[in-house]
Design an enzyme around this catalytic site. Structure first.
Site, PDB file in Angstrom:
ATOM      1  N   CYS A 112     -58.743  31.698 -51.925  1.00  0.00           N
ATOM      2  CA  CYS A 112     -59.339  31.837 -53.259  1.00  0.00           C
ATOM      3  C   CYS A 112     -59.260  30.495 -53.970  1.00  0.00           C
ATOM      4  CB  CYS A 112     -58.575  32.904 -54.055  1.00  0.00           C
ATOM      5  SG  CYS A 112     -59.228  33.180 -55.727  1.00  0.00           S
ATOM      6  N   HIS A 155     -64.287  40.761 -52.996  1.00  0.00           N
ATOM      7  CA  HIS A 155     -63.363  39.742 -53.521  1.00  0.00           C
ATOM      8  C   HIS A 155     -63.817  39.271 -54.906  1.00  0.00           C
ATOM      9  CE1 HIS A 155     -60.748  35.993 -52.857  1.00  0.00           C
ATOM     10  NE2 HIS A 155     -61.484  35.649 -53.880  1.00  0.00           N
ATOM     11  N   GLU A 156     -65.128  39.064 -55.053  1.00  0.00           N
ATOM     12  CA  GLU A 156     -65.651  38.579 -56.354  1.00  0.00           C
ATOM     13  C   GLU A 156     -65.611  39.671 -57.419  1.00  0.00           C
ATOM     14  OE1 GLU A 156     -65.694  35.308 -54.294  1.00  0.00           O
ATOM     15  OE2 GLU A 156     -65.754  35.493 -56.479  1.00  0.00           O
ATOM     16  N   HIS A 159     -62.317  39.949 -59.037  1.00  0.00           N
ATOM     17  CA  HIS A 159     -62.063  38.951 -60.086  1.00  0.00           C
ATOM     18  C   HIS A 159     -62.517  39.459 -61.456  1.00  0.00           C
ATOM     19  CE1 HIS A 159     -60.395  35.446 -58.137  1.00  0.00           C
ATOM     20  NE2 HIS A 159     -61.378  35.356 -57.257  1.00  0.00           N
TER      21      HIS A 159
HETATM   22  C1  LIG Z   1     -55.964  31.931 -45.767  1.00  0.00           C
HETATM   23  N1  LIG Z   1     -56.979  31.827 -44.759  1.00  0.00           N
HETATM   24  C2  LIG Z   1     -58.221  31.432 -45.080  1.00  0.00           C
HETATM   25  O1  LIG Z   1     -58.581  31.225 -46.221  1.00  0.00           O
HETATM   26  C3  LIG Z   1     -59.169  31.350 -43.964  1.00  0.00           C
HETATM   27  C4  LIG Z   1     -58.891  30.510 -42.870  1.00  0.00           C
HETATM   28  C5  LIG Z   1     -59.832  30.434 -41.816  1.00  0.00           C
HETATM   29  C6  LIG Z   1     -61.013  31.182 -41.844  1.00  0.00           C
HETATM   30  C7  LIG Z   1     -61.284  32.028 -42.932  1.00  0.00           C
HETATM   31  C8  LIG Z   1     -62.535  32.869 -42.924  1.00  0.00           C
HETATM   32  C9  LIG Z   1     -60.347  32.130 -43.996  1.00  0.00           C
HETATM   33  N2  LIG Z   1     -60.592  32.916 -45.116  1.00  0.00           N
HETATM   34  C10 LIG Z   1     -61.579  32.602 -46.023  1.00  0.00           C
HETATM   35  N3  LIG Z   1     -62.386  31.548 -45.758  1.00  0.00           N
HETATM   36  C11 LIG Z   1     -63.385  31.330 -46.646  1.00  0.00           C
HETATM   37  N4  LIG Z   1     -64.254  30.296 -46.401  1.00  0.00           N
HETATM   38  C12 LIG Z   1     -64.355  29.777 -45.053  1.00  0.00           C
HETATM   39  C13 LIG Z   1     -64.852  28.366 -45.021  1.00  0.00           C
HETATM   40  N5  LIG Z   1     -66.100  28.257 -45.804  1.00  0.00           N
HETATM   41  C14 LIG Z   1     -66.824  27.027 -45.632  1.00  0.00           C
HETATM   42  C15 LIG Z   1     -66.133  25.841 -45.331  1.00  0.00           C
HETATM   43  C16 LIG Z   1     -66.838  24.645 -45.183  1.00  0.00           C
HETATM   44  C17 LIG Z   1     -68.236  24.601 -45.330  1.00  0.00           C
HETATM   45  C18 LIG Z   1     -68.927  25.789 -45.613  1.00  0.00           C
HETATM   46  C19 LIG Z   1     -68.210  26.985 -45.766  1.00  0.00           C
HETATM   47 CL1  LIG Z   1     -69.092  28.446 -46.120  1.00  0.00          CL
HETATM   48  C20 LIG Z   1     -65.958  28.687 -47.182  1.00  0.00           C
HETATM   49  C21 LIG Z   1     -65.426  30.090 -47.260  1.00  0.00           C
HETATM   50  N6  LIG Z   1     -63.561  32.046 -47.768  1.00  0.00           N
HETATM   51  C22 LIG Z   1     -62.705  33.079 -47.954  1.00  0.00           C
HETATM   52  N7  LIG Z   1     -62.908  33.846 -49.026  1.00  0.00           N
HETATM   53  C23 LIG Z   1     -62.248  35.159 -49.170  1.00  0.00           C
HETATM   54  S1  LIG Z   1     -63.543  36.197 -49.822  1.00  0.00           S
HETATM   55  C24 LIG Z   1     -64.131  34.849 -50.831  1.00  0.00           C
HETATM   56  C25 LIG Z   1     -64.060  33.652 -49.879  1.00  0.00           C
HETATM   57  C26 LIG Z   1     -64.007  32.324 -50.628  1.00  0.00           C
HETATM   58  O2  LIG Z   1     -65.034  31.819 -51.010  1.00  0.00           O
HETATM   59  N8  LIG Z   1     -62.786  31.777 -50.805  1.00  0.00           N
HETATM   60  C27 LIG Z   1     -62.699  30.506 -51.451  1.00  0.00           C
HETATM   61  N9  LIG Z   1     -61.690  33.378 -47.121  1.00  0.00           N
END
Ligand SMILES: CNC(=O)c1cccc(C)c1Nc1nc(N2CCN(c3ccccc3Cl)CC2)nc(N2CSC[C@H]2C(=O)NC)n1
Length: 185
Positions: A112, A155-156, A159
């Site tokens: 997050c 998730h959103e 919030h």
């Molecule tokens: C603790 N482990 C982890 O975080 C985690 C760890 C590994 C994998 C995942 C899948 C994890 N989990 C997780 N990874 C994401 N991203 C993966 C990377 N990506 C992204 C990155 C770079 C370019 C483009 C993009 Cl698209 C962006 C989004 N996003 C969310 N969430 C939870 S729901 C809302 C969403 C969110 O936007 N969070 C900021 N969770």
């Protein structure tokens, strides 16, 4: 443009507040905010822009995260192959009107933008949801989502009600889930 300094972090009361329902027509300011939130997600997903402006990547951003307690969130879930996004929408006054019994969780847990630490554990959510929301023009939509886009929207929406992802983690058994629940990569 929105950068990380505009994103509030744990400890800021706005993150734990019930956000106000939007009324239509949205103000110019609220429409501009919606645009800026989606632009942030696009920027954060572009390696060059993200590096230049030190942005953490995200696929969702809710108005309370930029200290605006309003029921509005931007969601931009890219496709694997870089073509049209899986889901791109600004959801206003969203309500989950039905959902699967089957749960799902991201295999790597959730991150997050408002939480500057790793909190490990499965965040078990509904695998499939029927979502009613309004777009920026005030048009009502009713759509069905599953898997990753469904998880991001939940998730959103959390919030908007002052809920953070780790509120869902069972810290005694962080990687336990029901047999029928799905683990999503
Ligand atoms: C603790 N482990 C982890 O975080 C985690 C760890 C590994 C994998 C995942 C899948 C994890 N989990 C997780 N990874 C994401 N991203 C993966 C990377 N990506 C992204 C990155 C770079 C370019 C483009 C993009 Cl698209 C962006 C989004 N996003 C969310 N969430 C939870 S729901 C809302 C969403 C969110 O936007 N969070 C900021 N969770």
């Amino acid at each position: 443009m929105i950068t990380m300094k505009n994103i509030i972090r744990e400890g800021n009361d706005t993150l734990r507040a019930e956000a106000k329902k939007a009324t239509f027509p949205l103000s110019e300011e609220q429409q501009q905010l919606a645009h800026d939130m989606m632009e942030f997600l696009e920027n954060s997903q572009d390696p060059e822009i993200a590096e230049k402006y030190h942005l953490r990547a995200g696929v969702g951003l809710a108005a309370p995260q930029v200290d605006v307690s309003l029921q509005m969130a931007a969601v931009l879930v890219p496709s694997e192959d870089g073509t049209a996004p899986l889901f791109k929408e600004t959801i206003v006054n969203p309500v989950i009107i039905s959902h699967s019994v089957q749960g799902a969780a991201l295999s790597e847990g959730e991150g997050c933008l408002s939480v500057d630490r790793d909190v490990s554990g499965y965040v078990v959510r509904h695998d499939r949801i029927t979502l009613r929301y309004y777009d920026l023009e005030g048009t009502q939509h009713k759509i069905r989502l599953k898997n990753y886009p469904a998880i991001v929207c939940q998730h959103e929406i959390d919030h908007l009600h002052g809920v953070l992802f780790y509120d869902h983690i069972d810290h005694d058994h962080p990687f336990t889930m029901q047999d029928e629940d799905l683990v999503i990569d």
